[in-house]
Design a protein around this motif. Structure first.
Motif, mmCIF file in Angstrom:
data_model
loop_
_atom_site.group_PDB
_atom_site.id
_atom_site.type_symbol
_atom_site.label_atom_id
_atom_site.label_comp_id
_atom_site.label_asym_id
_atom_site.label_seq_id
_atom_site.Cartn_x
_atom_site.Cartn_y
_atom_site.Cartn_z
ATOM 1 N N ILE A 171 0.954 -1.022 -0.036
ATOM 2 C CA ILE A 171 0.160 0.129 -0.084
ATOM 3 C C ILE A 171 0.892 1.155 0.031
ATOM 4 O O ILE A 171 1.572 1.643 1.009
ATOM 5 C CB ILE A 171 -0.853 -0.028 1.210
ATOM 6 N N ASP A 172 0.908 1.792 -1.028
ATOM 7 C CA ASP A 172 1.706 3.086 -1.313
ATOM 8 C C ASP A 172 0.877 4.098 -2.071
ATOM 9 O O ASP A 172 -0.357 4.049 -2.177
ATOM 10 C CB ASP A 172 3.100 2.875 -2.155
ATOM 11 N N HIS A 173 1.483 5.161 -2.451
ATOM 12 C CA HIS A 173 0.688 6.237 -3.044
ATOM 13 C C HIS A 173 0.229 5.575 -4.241
ATOM 14 O O HIS A 173 -1.184 6.092 -4.426
ATOM 15 C CB HIS A 173 1.833 7.227 -3.388
ATOM 16 N N HIS A 174 0.578 4.873 -5.087
ATOM 17 C CA HIS A 174 -0.001 4.383 -6.382
ATOM 18 C C HIS A 174 -1.065 3.418 -6.167
ATOM 19 O O HIS A 174 -2.268 3.636 -6.754
ATOM 20 C CB HIS A 174 0.904 3.898 -7.250
ATOM 21 N N SER A 175 -0.760 2.283 -5.363
ATOM 22 C CA SER A 175 -1.883 1.475 -4.905
ATOM 23 C C SER A 175 -3.005 2.030 -4.191
ATOM 24 O O SER A 175 -4.213 1.670 -4.141
ATOM 25 C CB SER A 175 -1.378 0.193 -4.385
ATOM 26 N N ALA A 176 -2.775 2.871 -3.227
ATOM 27 C CA ALA A 176 -3.870 3.490 -2.338
ATOM 28 C C ALA A 176 -4.945 4.089 -3.279
ATOM 29 O O ALA A 176 -6.054 3.928 -2.668
ATOM 30 C CB ALA A 176 -3.276 4.454 -1.362
ATOM 31 N N ARG A 177 -4.531 4.835 -4.147
ATOM 32 C CA ARG A 177 -5.751 5.341 -4.844
ATOM 33 C C ARG A 177 -6.603 4.409 -5.650
ATOM 34 O O ARG A 177 -7.968 4.557 -5.505
ATOM 35 C CB ARG A 177 -4.895 6.203 -6.116
ATOM 36 N N VAL A 178 -6.214 3.307 -6.125
ATOM 37 C CA VAL A 178 -6.993 2.295 -6.761
ATOM 38 C C VAL A 178 -7.856 1.706 -5.489
ATOM 39 O O VAL A 178 -8.947 1.475 -5.469
ATOM 40 C CB VAL A 178 -6.153 1.244 -7.262
ATOM 41 N N MET A 189 3.455 -1.010 3.943
ATOM 42 C CA MET A 189 2.596 0.114 4.034
ATOM 43 C C MET A 189 3.217 1.540 4.397
ATOM 44 O O MET A 189 4.099 1.536 5.252
ATOM 45 C CB MET A 189 1.425 -0.227 4.895
ATOM 46 N N ASP A 190 3.048 2.558 3.779
ATOM 47 C CA ASP A 190 3.569 3.810 3.821
ATOM 48 C C ASP A 190 2.718 4.740 4.327
ATOM 49 O O ASP A 190 1.463 4.218 4.784
ATOM 50 C CB ASP A 190 4.377 4.333 2.891
ATOM 51 N N SER A 191 2.803 6.000 4.420
ATOM 52 C CA SER A 191 1.704 6.907 4.976
ATOM 53 C C SER A 191 0.633 7.083 4.181
ATOM 54 O O SER A 191 -0.567 7.082 4.709
ATOM 55 C CB SER A 191 2.399 8.364 5.225
ATOM 56 N N SER A 192 0.341 6.479 2.987
ATOM 57 C CA SER A 192 -0.560 6.490 2.097
ATOM 58 C C SER A 192 -1.685 5.509 2.704
ATOM 59 O O SER A 192 -2.816 5.691 2.684
ATOM 60 C CB SER A 192 -0.330 5.965 0.738
ATOM 61 N N GLY A 193 -1.229 4.435 3.485
ATOM 62 C CA GLY A 193 -2.141 3.536 4.399
ATOM 63 C C GLY A 193 -2.751 4.049 5.230
ATOM 64 O O GLY A 193 -3.866 3.923 5.515
ATOM 65 N N PRO A 235 2.933 -7.199 12.089
ATOM 66 C CA PRO A 235 3.292 -6.634 13.456
ATOM 67 C C PRO A 235 3.996 -5.101 13.361
ATOM 68 O O PRO A 235 3.597 -4.052 14.295
ATOM 69 C CB PRO A 235 4.466 -7.645 14.093
ATOM 70 N N TYR A 236 4.707 -5.109 12.188
ATOM 71 C CA TYR A 236 5.260 -3.545 11.941
ATOM 72 C C TYR A 236 4.041 -2.760 11.457
ATOM 73 O O TYR A 236 4.117 -1.612 11.985
ATOM 74 C CB TYR A 236 6.396 -3.541 11.013
ATOM 75 N N ILE A 237 3.220 -3.079 10.930
ATOM 76 C CA ILE A 237 2.045 -2.376 10.374
ATOM 77 C C ILE A 237 1.044 -1.830 11.777
ATOM 78 O O ILE A 237 0.717 -0.788 11.849
ATOM 79 C CB ILE A 237 1.155 -3.042 9.435
ATOM 80 N N LYS A 238 0.983 -2.788 12.629
ATOM 81 C CA LYS A 238 0.333 -2.624 13.911
ATOM 82 C C LYS A 238 1.191 -1.381 14.619
ATOM 83 O O LYS A 238 0.579 -0.595 15.112
ATOM 84 C CB LYS A 238 0.225 -3.794 14.856
ATOM 85 N N LYS A 239 2.426 -1.595 14.591
ATOM 86 C CA LYS A 239 3.207 -0.504 15.141
ATOM 87 C C LYS A 239 3.080 0.896 14.526
ATOM 88 O O LYS A 239 2.808 2.101 15.237
ATOM 89 C CB LYS A 239 4.807 -0.806 15.163
ATOM 90 N N VAL A 240 2.853 0.980 13.245
ATOM 91 C CA VAL A 240 2.768 2.094 12.483
ATOM 92 C C VAL A 240 1.608 2.739 12.881
ATOM 93 O O VAL A 240 1.291 3.845 13.176
ATOM 94 C CB VAL A 240 2.756 1.935 11.086
ATOM 95 N N LEU A 241 0.326 1.845 13.051
ATOM 96 C CA LEU A 241 -1.160 2.179 13.313
ATOM 97 C C LEU A 241 -0.978 2.787 14.965
ATOM 98 O O LEU A 241 -1.785 3.686 15.214
ATOM 99 C CB LEU A 241 -1.950 1.106 13.182
ATOM 100 N N ASN A 242 -0.232 2.175 15.843
ATOM 101 C CA ASN A 242 -0.274 2.622 17.001
ATOM 102 C C ASN A 242 0.504 4.304 17.132
ATOM 103 O O ASN A 242 -0.184 5.062 17.600
ATOM 104 C CB ASN A 242 0.671 1.828 18.024
ATOM 105 N N LEU A 243 1.418 4.126 16.314
ATOM 106 C CA LEU A 243 2.134 5.615 16.388
ATOM 107 C C LEU A 243 1.438 6.671 15.676
ATOM 108 O O LEU A 243 1.303 7.793 16.204
ATOM 109 C CB LEU A 243 3.553 5.464 15.483
ATOM 110 N N ALA A 244 0.463 6.385 14.788
ATOM 111 C CA ALA A 244 -0.418 7.060 13.972
ATOM 112 C C ALA A 244 -1.485 7.528 14.807
ATOM 113 O O ALA A 244 -2.341 8.622 14.285
ATOM 114 C CB ALA A 244 -0.700 6.896 12.661
ATOM 115 N N GLY A 245 -1.874 6.831 15.849
ATOM 116 C CA GLY A 245 -3.127 7.077 16.736
ATOM 117 C C GLY A 245 -4.200 6.236 16.134
ATOM 118 O O GLY A 245 -5.132 6.467 16.616
#
Length: 101
Positions: free
Chosen positions: A19-26, A53-57, A82-92
């Motif tokens: 999930i990045d800038h290009h795929s997130a749009r679709v 997943m980057d910030s587009s996610g 696990p790393y995506i869950k960590k990103v979700l936690n950090l982003a609130g």
């Protein structure tokens, strides 16, 4: 990539790959179309097949969260790596969206 299934007032969006800038749009466009058509009370975003997943996610999740709130619905994030869950936690995200492991 995303495949959606609708059942009993729920839409499950099974996400795979990156999930990045290009795929997130679709992905966003496909999920939004189904939300507008079905007006579900629950949107399940299944992250079990997502390997990057980057910030587009985060933007993808927040936009669907807002849409679902407007329809008196809710969002559930299912099976993030696990790393995506960590990103979700950090982003609130985990404070406003239920995450099921």
């Amino acid at each position: 990539m995303v495949v959606t299934k609708t059942e009993n007032g729920k839409i499950t969006a099974v996400l795979t790959g990156e999930i990045d800038h290009h795929s997130a749009r679709v992905i966003r466009s496909n999920i939004d179309r189904d939300i507008e058509r079905e007006k579900p009370k629950v949107l399940i975003l299944d992250f079990s097949g997502v390997n990057f997943m980057d910030s587009s996610g985060i933007g993808l999740i927040m936009g669907r969260y807002k849409m679902m709130l407007e329809n008196d619905g809710r969002v559930i994030i299912k099976s993030p790596q696990p790393y995506i869950k960590k990103v979700l936690n950090l982003a609130g995200i985990t404070r406003i969206v239920k995450v099921e492991v």
